[in-house]
Design an enzyme around this catalytic site. Structure first.
Site, PDB file in Angstrom:
ATOM      1  N   HIS A 106      80.799  26.054  27.052  1.00  0.00           N
ATOM      2  CA  HIS A 106      81.022  24.521  27.252  1.00  0.00           C
ATOM      3  C   HIS A 106      82.306  24.100  26.759  1.00  0.00           C
ATOM      4  O   HIS A 106      82.434  23.548  25.771  1.00  0.00           O
ATOM      5  CB  HIS A 106      79.741  23.920  26.616  1.00  0.00           C
ATOM      6  CG  HIS A 106      79.639  22.607  27.193  1.00  0.00           C
ATOM      7  ND1 HIS A 106      80.525  21.353  27.111  1.00  0.00           N
ATOM      8  CD2 HIS A 106      78.351  21.784  27.532  1.00  0.00           C
ATOM      9  CE1 HIS A 106      79.985  20.314  27.500  1.00  0.00           C
ATOM     10  NE2 HIS A 106      78.822  20.554  27.677  1.00  0.00           N
ATOM     11  N   GLU A 129      83.852  24.461  32.460  1.00  0.00           N
ATOM     12  CA  GLU A 129      82.654  25.328  31.764  1.00  0.00           C
ATOM     13  C   GLU A 129      82.333  26.421  32.463  1.00  0.00           C
ATOM     14  O   GLU A 129      81.916  25.951  33.695  1.00  0.00           O
ATOM     15  CB  GLU A 129      81.592  24.552  31.262  1.00  0.00           C
ATOM     16  CG  GLU A 129      81.808  23.125  30.756  1.00  0.00           C
ATOM     17  CD  GLU A 129      81.010  22.116  30.572  1.00  0.00           C
ATOM     18  OE1 GLU A 129      79.630  22.737  30.718  1.00  0.00           O
ATOM     19  OE2 GLU A 129      80.973  21.016  30.288  1.00  0.00           O
TER      20      GLU A 129
END
Length: 320
Positions: free
Chosen positions: A185, A292
């Site tokens: 992330h 991400e």
């Protein structure tokens, strides 16, 4: 964590300065002799800082990020495993929290090591690799009950002069197969969200979570972020990097992937940023974008005794 094949130590040359490792509280920091550093918080094995040799920070970290292990870190590179988003009903992950347990667990630092990535470098002083481990027995009692499979994760963070590589190895130590999803992330730090574009997504299918998870085809050759954005781009070619550029055409970041064929583009924008207790300052959405790399549109199935490896490499512009 029991690891049968621990990495060998980096060979030390008396004529060359070597990368240095230091520990401050719950964090491990590695510095290269020619400049550049990476910092990893043991809670979640979350990369919280990545600086180029110039000293310029490449990752966004919220001013209100929890770095004491009380909550997942807001910013840097949190690791999502074994489920992305809210777990589906009637699935092995259904009792887990959103994004799983990897970012909510304390990892073990396995050490500085040699690697194939180091072999690609001219010398070991130009690259450093940090390994972190998490296994079933290291989880909280609640997490062990919620996801009962025996497993081992080895997460490698590899720093070079202008690049940062993160790689995850998933080992199934159970007597039966399990399914998982994984995502890095990554919060990239930028100067101005209005002056960046994201390329190499044109013609790709994406799920727009801001529009009731409906499916669309990307039409733009250079995606601009002008509002809350939460898109899952699917089926990307591994050898084609996602590129973050300035509006004047300068490449800021190039993100390539290994066995991670999905990419999430996320920015909370003004209203949502204000509603997030650990996001600060409120207008910091202007200075970050999440690109991400992951495998989240489907489930990876891992047979008993098998392993899986996936990762990303982020190359940054060396211009300060």
């Amino acid at each position: 964590m029991d690891r049968s094949k621990k990495p060998s130590a980096i060979g030390v040359s008396p004529s060359l300065p070597q990368p240095t490792i230091s520990f401050v509280g719950n964090e491990v920091e590695a510095k290269l002799p020619k400049g550049g550093s990476v910092t990893v918080n043991l809670f979640g094995a979350t990369v919280t800082s990545w600086k180029l040799p110039s000293g310029k920070e490449q990752l966004f970290l919220s001013e209100k990020a929890h770095l004491d292990g009380s909550k997942p870190v807001r910013g840097g590179i949190p690791l999502v495993f074994p489920v992305f988003g809210a777990p589906p009903k009637d699935h092995a992950t259904s009792s887990l929290p959103q994004h799983g347990f990897a970012r909510n667990s304390k990892w073990e630092f396995l050490g500085k090591s040699s690697s194939e990535s180091l072999e690609r470098s001219k010398s070991s002083d130009e690259t450093v690799k940090l390994d972190f481990g998490l296994s079933h027995t290291m989880l909280s009692e609640d997490f062990q009950k919620a996801w009962s499979y025996e497993f081992e994760l080895v997460y490698s963070v590899i720093l070079s002069g202008a690049s940062l590589e993160t790689q995850l190895q998933v080992n199934n130590k159970s007597s039966k197969s399990f399914e998982f999803q994984v995502l890095t992330h990554t919060y990239l730090r930028i100067e101005d969200i209005s002056k960046i574009r994201i390329g190499n997504l044109q013609s790709k299918t994406y799920v727009d979570k801001t529009q009731n998870a409906t499916t669309h085809i990307e039409k733009s050759p250079a995606l601009a972020i002008t509002q809350e954005t939460d898109r899952v781009y699917q089926g990307l070619e591994p050898n084609v990097p996602v590129v973050v550029s300035s509006t004047d055409g300068k490449t800021l970041f190039s993100i390539s992937r290994m066995d991670l064929n999905d990419t999430v583009i996320w920015n909370p924008w003004a209203e949502k940023a204000k509603g997030m207790a650990d996001f600060a300052p409120d207008d910091a959405y202007k200075n970050m974008v999440c690109v991400e790399s992951g495998s989240v549109s489907t489930w990876q199935s891992l047979e008993a005794g098998e392993f899986w490896v996936g990762g990303q490499t982020i190359k940054a512009s060396l211009e300060a």
